[in-house]
Write a protein that holds these residues in place. Structure first.
Motif, short mmCIF file in Angstrom:
data_model
loop_
_atom_site.label_atom_id
_atom_site.label_comp_id
_atom_site.label_asym_id
_atom_site.label_seq_id
_atom_site.Cartn_x
_atom_site.Cartn_y
_atom_site.Cartn_z
N ARG A 137 -7.76 17.84 40.16
CA ARG A 137 -6.91 17.97 39.00
C ARG A 137 -6.71 16.58 38.42
NH1 ARG A 137 -2.18 17.92 36.89
NH2 ARG A 137 -1.69 16.27 38.35
N GLY A 195 -4.22 14.57 35.59
CA GLY A 195 -3.13 14.58 34.62
C GLY A 195 -3.14 13.25 33.88
N SER A 219 -0.90 10.60 31.58
CA SER A 219 0.41 10.25 31.06
C SER A 219 0.33 8.90 30.35
CB SER A 219 1.45 10.22 32.18
OG SER A 219 1.07 9.31 33.18
N VAL A 238 2.09 5.11 29.37
CA VAL A 238 3.05 4.10 29.81
C VAL A 238 3.34 3.14 28.66
CG1 VAL A 238 3.46 2.15 31.37
CG2 VAL A 238 2.33 4.19 32.21
N LYS A 254 -3.80 6.98 41.28
CA LYS A 254 -3.49 6.72 39.89
C LYS A 254 -4.36 5.60 39.35
CE LYS A 254 1.23 8.26 39.31
NZ LYS A 254 2.43 7.99 38.51
N GLU A 287 -4.49 3.18 35.99
CA GLU A 287 -3.87 2.79 34.73
C GLU A 287 -4.86 1.99 33.91
OE1 GLU A 287 0.01 0.95 34.90
OE2 GLU A 287 -0.01 0.47 32.77
N GLU A 337 -0.78 1.78 18.31
CA GLU A 337 0.27 2.68 18.78
C GLU A 337 1.47 1.89 19.31
OE1 GLU A 337 -1.12 5.48 21.66
OE2 GLU A 337 0.75 6.61 21.63
N GLY A 384 3.48 -2.40 24.49
CA GLY A 384 2.08 -2.10 24.77
C GLY A 384 2.00 -0.68 25.30
N VAL A 385 0.94 0.03 24.92
CA VAL A 385 0.79 1.40 25.40
C VAL A 385 -0.45 1.48 26.28
CG1 VAL A 385 0.53 3.81 24.74
CG2 VAL A 385 1.86 2.28 23.30
N SER A 386 -0.30 2.04 27.46
CA SER A 386 -1.48 2.24 28.30
C SER A 386 -1.48 3.67 28.81
CB SER A 386 -1.51 1.24 29.45
OG SER A 386 -0.33 1.34 30.21
N LYS A 387 -2.58 4.03 29.45
CA LYS A 387 -2.77 5.42 29.85
C LYS A 387 -2.91 5.49 31.36
CE LYS A 387 -4.88 7.94 26.81
NZ LYS A 387 -5.94 8.53 25.96
N VAL A 388 -2.28 6.49 31.96
CA VAL A 388 -2.40 6.66 33.41
C VAL A 388 -3.07 7.99 33.71
CG1 VAL A 388 -1.14 6.92 35.57
CG2 VAL A 388 -0.37 5.26 33.91
N TYR A 389 -4.15 7.94 34.48
CA TYR A 389 -4.80 9.15 34.97
C TYR A 389 -4.33 9.38 36.40
CZ TYR A 389 -8.00 8.40 31.06
OH TYR A 389 -8.52 8.21 29.81
N SER A 390 -3.73 10.54 36.65
CA SER A 390 -3.33 10.91 38.02
C SER A 390 -4.35 11.90 38.53
CB SER A 390 -1.95 11.55 38.02
OG SER A 390 -1.03 10.72 37.37
N LEU A 391 -5.08 11.52 39.55
CA LEU A 391 -6.16 12.36 40.06
C LEU A 391 -5.88 12.79 41.49
CD1 LEU A 391 -7.64 9.84 38.32
CD2 LEU A 391 -9.65 11.12 38.96
N SER A 392 -6.20 14.05 41.80
CA SER A 392 -6.22 14.44 43.21
C SER A 392 -7.68 14.66 43.58
CB SER A 392 -5.48 15.76 43.45
OG SER A 392 -4.46 15.92 42.53
N MET A 415 -15.57 5.44 38.71
CA MET A 415 -15.14 6.33 37.61
C MET A 415 -14.70 5.53 36.40
SD MET A 415 -12.69 9.10 39.48
CE MET A 415 -13.22 10.02 40.90
N LEU A 423 -16.66 6.16 33.09
CA LEU A 423 -16.04 7.06 32.12
C LEU A 423 -14.69 6.59 31.57
CD1 LEU A 423 -16.23 9.96 30.79
CD2 LEU A 423 -14.74 10.72 32.64
N LEU A 424 -13.79 6.17 32.46
CA LEU A 424 -12.39 6.07 32.03
C LEU A 424 -12.04 4.81 31.25
CD1 LEU A 424 -10.74 7.47 35.29
CD2 LEU A 424 -11.35 8.72 33.23
#
Lengths: 79, 79
Positions: free
Chosen positions: A32, A34, A36, A38, B2, B4, B15, B34-42, B58, B62-63
């Protein structure tokens, strides 16, 4: 100060779903994903408590949507 | 786990700039946002080191965009 805004459980996260699909296509055993956001903010303030209260207010007024978002606030002191 | 992904310094962050402007209009003494993105992966894996190496891969595949993005990886064990 950092504010992490994430979707509440149960809300659809198309960006996370797409990322999960792409990672699977690349061969990773991801269950999975998700996504979010920051916000890293610098601001001047007199106390850490004051900053935390202000951050909470910013989330309610602008950064987070109470219907669908959770938020977490981390205050760091810069010296 | 996670991941970031944030912009490297010097890259424009529209943004973040818009968020800073709106917060100032609301009366907050914000200096920079500043805006950053967090991917939470299981994902399932045999070792924490293996997960970290996979996460790094990854990001490269890709990310994250190596031209403009920095990334930070935090691995947490779920039991």
């Amino acid at each position: 100060m950092k504010i992490e805004v994430s979707l509440k459980p149960g809300h659809s996260d198309p960006e996370g779903e797409t990322t999960a699909r792409l990672l699977k296509e690349l061969g990773y055993k991801v269950e999975r994903v998700g996504v979010s956001k920051v916000y890293s903010l610098s601001l001047e303030a007199e106390s850490l408590e004051g900053v935390a209260a202000e951050a909470e207010e910013m989330c309610k007024r602008l950064l987070a949507n109470p219907t669908k978002d959770n938020y977490a606030i981390v205050v760091e002191e810069e010296k």
